[in-house]
Motif scaffolding. Structure first.
Motif, PDB file in Angstrom:
ATOM      1  N   GLU A  15     -13.271   0.479 -15.460  1.00 50.55           N
ATOM      2  CA  GLU A  15     -12.157   1.418 -15.665  1.00 50.55           C
ATOM      3  C   GLU A  15     -11.533   1.820 -14.334  1.00 50.55           C
ATOM      4  N   ILE A  16     -12.393   2.176 -13.399  1.00 48.77           N
ATOM      5  CA  ILE A  16     -11.907   2.606 -12.087  1.00 48.77           C
ATOM      6  C   ILE A  16     -11.147   1.485 -11.403  1.00 48.77           C
ATOM      7  N   ILE A  17     -11.756   0.306 -11.382  1.00 56.26           N
ATOM      8  CA  ILE A  17     -11.114  -0.848 -10.759  1.00 56.26           C
ATOM      9  C   ILE A  17      -9.754  -1.082 -11.393  1.00 56.26           C
ATOM     10  N   SER A  18      -9.726  -0.939 -12.703  1.00 58.87           N
ATOM     11  CA  SER A  18      -8.486  -1.176 -13.425  1.00 58.87           C
ATOM     12  C   SER A  18      -7.401  -0.183 -13.038  1.00 58.87           C
ATOM     13  N   SER A  19      -7.808   1.081 -12.882  1.00 54.85           N
ATOM     14  CA  SER A  19      -6.765   2.075 -12.646  1.00 54.85           C
ATOM     15  C   SER A  19      -6.382   2.231 -11.187  1.00 54.85           C
ATOM     16  N   ILE A  20      -7.364   2.196 -10.284  1.00 55.23           N
ATOM     17  CA  ILE A  20      -6.979   2.400  -8.881  1.00 55.23           C
ATOM     18  C   ILE A  20      -7.445   1.285  -7.963  1.00 55.23           C
ATOM     19  N   GLY A  21      -7.918   0.169  -8.537  1.00 59.58           N
ATOM     20  CA  GLY A  21      -8.295  -0.978  -7.704  1.00 59.58           C
ATOM     21  C   GLY A  21      -9.723  -0.906  -7.210  1.00 59.58           C
ATOM     22  N   ILE A  22     -10.166  -2.022  -6.743  1.00 66.06           N
ATOM     23  CA  ILE A  22     -11.557  -2.143  -6.295  1.00 66.06           C
ATOM     24  C   ILE A  22     -11.859  -1.195  -5.147  1.00 66.06           C
ATOM     25  N   GLN A  23     -10.845  -0.932  -4.351  1.00 71.50           N
ATOM     26  CA  GLN A  23     -11.021  -0.019  -3.226  1.00 71.50           C
ATOM     27  C   GLN A  23     -11.458   1.371  -3.692  1.00 71.50           C
ATOM     28  N   GLY A  24     -11.026   1.715  -4.890  1.00 71.00           N
ATOM     29  CA  GLY A  24     -11.336   3.042  -5.396  1.00 71.00           C
ATOM     30  C   GLY A  24     -12.712   3.151  -6.014  1.00 71.00           C
ATOM     31  N   THR A  26     -15.912   3.828  -5.582  1.00 72.44           N
ATOM     32  CA  THR A  26     -16.930   4.398  -4.701  1.00 72.44           C
ATOM     33  C   THR A  26     -17.968   5.068  -5.592  1.00 72.44           C
ATOM     34  N   ILE A  27     -19.139   5.254  -5.033  1.00 75.48           N
ATOM     35  CA  ILE A  27     -20.205   5.891  -5.800  1.00 75.48           C
ATOM     36  C   ILE A  27     -19.759   7.290  -6.231  1.00 75.48           C
ATOM     37  N   LYS A  28     -19.041   7.933  -5.336  1.00 75.18           N
ATOM     38  CA  LYS A  28     -18.553   9.276  -5.641  1.00 75.18           C
ATOM     39  C   LYS A  28     -17.642   9.286  -6.865  1.00 75.18           C
ATOM     40  N   ASN A  29     -16.620   8.416  -6.824  1.00 75.57           N
ATOM     41  CA  ASN A  29     -15.702   8.325  -7.962  1.00 75.57           C
ATOM     42  C   ASN A  29     -16.438   7.990  -9.250  1.00 75.57           C
ATOM     43  N   LEU A  30     -17.333   7.051  -9.094  1.00 73.05           N
ATOM     44  CA  LEU A  30     -18.090   6.564 -10.248  1.00 73.05           C
ATOM     45  C   LEU A  30     -18.878   7.716 -10.873  1.00 73.05           C
ATOM     46  N   ALA A  31     -19.596   8.423 -10.031  1.00 75.44           N
ATOM     47  CA  ALA A  31     -20.432   9.519 -10.517  1.00 75.44           C
ATOM     48  C   ALA A  31     -19.575  10.617 -11.156  1.00 75.44           C
ATOM     49  N   LYS A  32     -18.475  10.936 -10.470  1.00 79.91           N
ATOM     50  CA  LYS A  32     -17.603  11.987 -10.983  1.00 79.91           C
ATOM     51  C   LYS A  32     -17.092  11.628 -12.372  1.00 79.91           C
ATOM     52  N   ILE A  36     -22.110  12.646 -13.710  1.00 81.40           N
ATOM     53  CA  ILE A  36     -23.443  12.885 -13.138  1.00 81.40           C
ATOM     54  C   ILE A  36     -23.286  12.920 -11.623  1.00 81.40           C
ATOM     55  N   SER A  37     -24.376  13.192 -10.947  1.00 81.93           N
ATOM     56  CA  SER A  37     -24.306  13.261  -9.495  1.00 81.93           C
ATOM     57  C   SER A  37     -24.390  11.858  -8.897  1.00 81.93           C
ATOM     58  N   GLU A  38     -23.962  11.752  -7.648  1.00 82.67           N
ATOM     59  CA  GLU A  38     -23.985  10.441  -6.995  1.00 82.67           C
ATOM     60  C   GLU A  38     -25.383   9.818  -6.961  1.00 82.67           C
ATOM     61  N   PRO A  39     -26.371  10.571  -6.543  1.00 81.11           N
ATOM     62  CA  PRO A  39     -27.697   9.939  -6.452  1.00 81.11           C
ATOM     63  C   PRO A  39     -28.214   9.454  -7.800  1.00 81.11           C
ATOM     64  N   ALA A  40     -27.739  10.057  -8.863  1.00 81.08           N
ATOM     65  CA  ALA A  40     -28.199   9.627 -10.188  1.00 81.08           C
ATOM     66  C   ALA A  40     -27.861   8.164 -10.433  1.00 81.08           C
ATOM     67  N   ILE A  41     -26.744   7.721  -9.832  1.00 84.32           N
ATOM     68  CA  ILE A  41     -26.363   6.311  -9.977  1.00 84.32           C
ATOM     69  C   ILE A  41     -27.512   5.411  -9.530  1.00 84.32           C
ATOM     70  N   SER A  50     -25.415  -4.353  -6.263  1.00 81.88           N
ATOM     71  CA  SER A  50     -25.989  -4.841  -7.516  1.00 81.88           C
ATOM     72  C   SER A  50     -25.124  -4.440  -8.709  1.00 81.88           C
ATOM     73  N   ILE A  51     -24.382  -3.367  -8.573  1.00 83.79           N
ATOM     74  CA  ILE A  51     -23.424  -3.030  -9.628  1.00 83.79           C
ATOM     75  C   ILE A  51     -22.337  -4.102  -9.687  1.00 83.79           C
ATOM     76  N   LEU A  52     -21.806  -4.435  -8.516  1.00 82.38           N
ATOM     77  CA  LEU A  52     -20.754  -5.444  -8.465  1.00 82.38           C
ATOM     78  C   LEU A  52     -21.253  -6.804  -8.954  1.00 82.38           C
ATOM     79  N   LEU A  53     -22.495  -7.111  -8.590  1.00 83.79           N
ATOM     80  CA  LEU A  53     -23.068  -8.378  -9.053  1.00 83.79           C
ATOM     81  C   LEU A  53     -23.147  -8.399 -10.577  1.00 83.79           C
ATOM     82  N   THR A  54     -23.513  -7.272 -11.153  1.00 88.29           N
ATOM     83  CA  THR A  54     -23.585  -7.205 -12.614  1.00 88.29           C
ATOM     84  C   THR A  54     -22.212  -7.439 -13.233  1.00 88.29           C
ATOM     85  N   ILE A  55     -21.202  -6.842 -12.609  1.00 90.72           N
ATOM     86  CA  ILE A  55     -19.835  -7.041 -13.103  1.00 90.72           C
ATOM     87  C   ILE A  55     -19.447  -8.515 -13.035  1.00 90.72           C
ATOM     88  N   LEU A  56     -19.740  -9.136 -11.901  1.00 86.82           N
ATOM     89  CA  LEU A  56     -19.392 -10.550 -11.757  1.00 86.82           C
ATOM     90  C   LEU A  56     -20.173 -11.408 -12.746  1.00 86.82           C
TER      91      LEU A  56
END
Lengths: 195, 195
Positions: A15-24, A26-32, A36-41, A50-56
């Motif tokens: 979703e994030i990649i789709s809306s604001i690109g891969i640059q956007g 970040t763990i922070k954005n993702l968690a927000k 949940i909190s960033e470390p929870a990721i 490893s998240i990106l690898l899963t996507i690929l």
DNA sequence: ACAAAGTTAGTTAATATTAACAAACAAACA
DNA sequence: TGTTTGTTTGTTAATATTAACTAACTTTGT
């Protein structure tokens, strides 16, 4: 297999990649975004790579599935290429973020693991299409006077260009028709019409 | 006009982009490579974006020059498209970093100014090629039974795909021949052969 | 002497990641 | 049954690193 949370992380990443690109992404954005909190990721993925690898991997296997379906199919090669065209396109339409992922090689350039995976996916796609072209030529459906390699470059390049244009300008126009028209042009060009 | 230092900054930026990708283009790397301190860069460019804009402008104007040359040329449209093919390719060969720049739309996505410039360049290139296709069809050199838009997508998409493959796998193979072969395939496909 | 071009030594904001700890729940056991 | 132990999933706070950029001062060339 992915746990619910892992799946949620992947989905939200897309979703994030789709809306604001891969640059956007970040763990922070993702968690927000998940709430949940960033470390929870990190309870669910070792690190960002490893998240990106899963996507690929998801991307890879959904492509593989499509190719497998086409191999079993009884259709003629050109029709099967058309199905792959449409299939890719459906995937993009359902999940526009994949477009960003597919064009993100440059961003992964400093991560050898990711770059290798991208190269692997591209290579496999290329060879799958090329095999169909060769088969089409053998069966007399595709003009055999052309090197299958270049025909494959033309086919894949056109599809990518179409998607890129769609992403950059057209934005939600008559995309399905566009793909149909593009493929019908390609078909007429490479068909073997020794009537 | 650019001062010597400004030119050096642009050249070095392209070198960096070429060797380690756009991601590697940081003020730190740039300064180190040139042999001055980071703040010295800011004596010559207001900020990083203006460096990138200069690079894109260089890219744009070198493309424009090529198109202008082709417009004046007395060659037939197909031949002129071929020249553009070869011209772009020469540019890439002389300066491989341009490949990274051309495929870096995704990276510029969070910088509206840069993204706009990229869109502008792509759009102009598209229309320039399309105009040649239309002319070729009018003069009976290119098969008029196809929508010029799709032919243009096929032409540009193929070139981009070729370059991408070159960047990803081939790496310094017989690239000039490859381009020649690819174009000759395209030419045969779209030529008007009502003999 | 003065402007251009350089330096050193910082700032601020982001980034991915880790450490230390807590709540909720399940399993194991007396 | 009730207590102990462990696991999962989360938290807050801190970490190291890197990014672009700036202020204040010095050198250099005309």
């Amino acid at each position: 297999m992915l746990t619910d949370r892992q799946q949620e992380i992947v989905d939200t990443s897309l979703e994030i990649i789709s809306s604001i690109g891969i640059q956007g992404l970040t763990i922070k954005n993702l968690a927000k975004r998940i709430g949940i909190s960033e470390p929870a990721i990190y309870r669910h993925y070792e690190n960002k790579i490893s998240i990106l690898l899963t996507i690929l991997d998801y991307f890879k296997s959904s492509g593989e599935q499509m190719f497998r379906k086409q191999i079993k199919s009884e259709d003629r090669p050109l029709r099967r290429i058309e199905c792959i065209f449409e299939g890719h396109f459906d995937a993009f339409e359902r999940n526009p973020s994949l477009v960003s992922v597919i064009f993100s090689e440059e961003i992964f350039r400093n991560e050898p693991v990711l770059q290798a995976k991208i190269a692997e996916i591209m290579d496999r796609n290329f060879n799958a299409i090329k095999a169909l072209v060769v088969e089409g030529q053998a069966k007399g459906e595709i003009n055999p006077n052309f090197d299958s390699k270049y025909l494959t470059i033309i086919i894949i390049g056109s599809l990518r260009m179409m998607v890129k244009r769609w992403q950059m300008v057209d934005k939600s126009f008559n995309n399905r028709d566009e793909v149909k028209n593009l493929f019908s042009t390609i078909r007429k060009l490479i068909e073997n019409n020794n009537s």
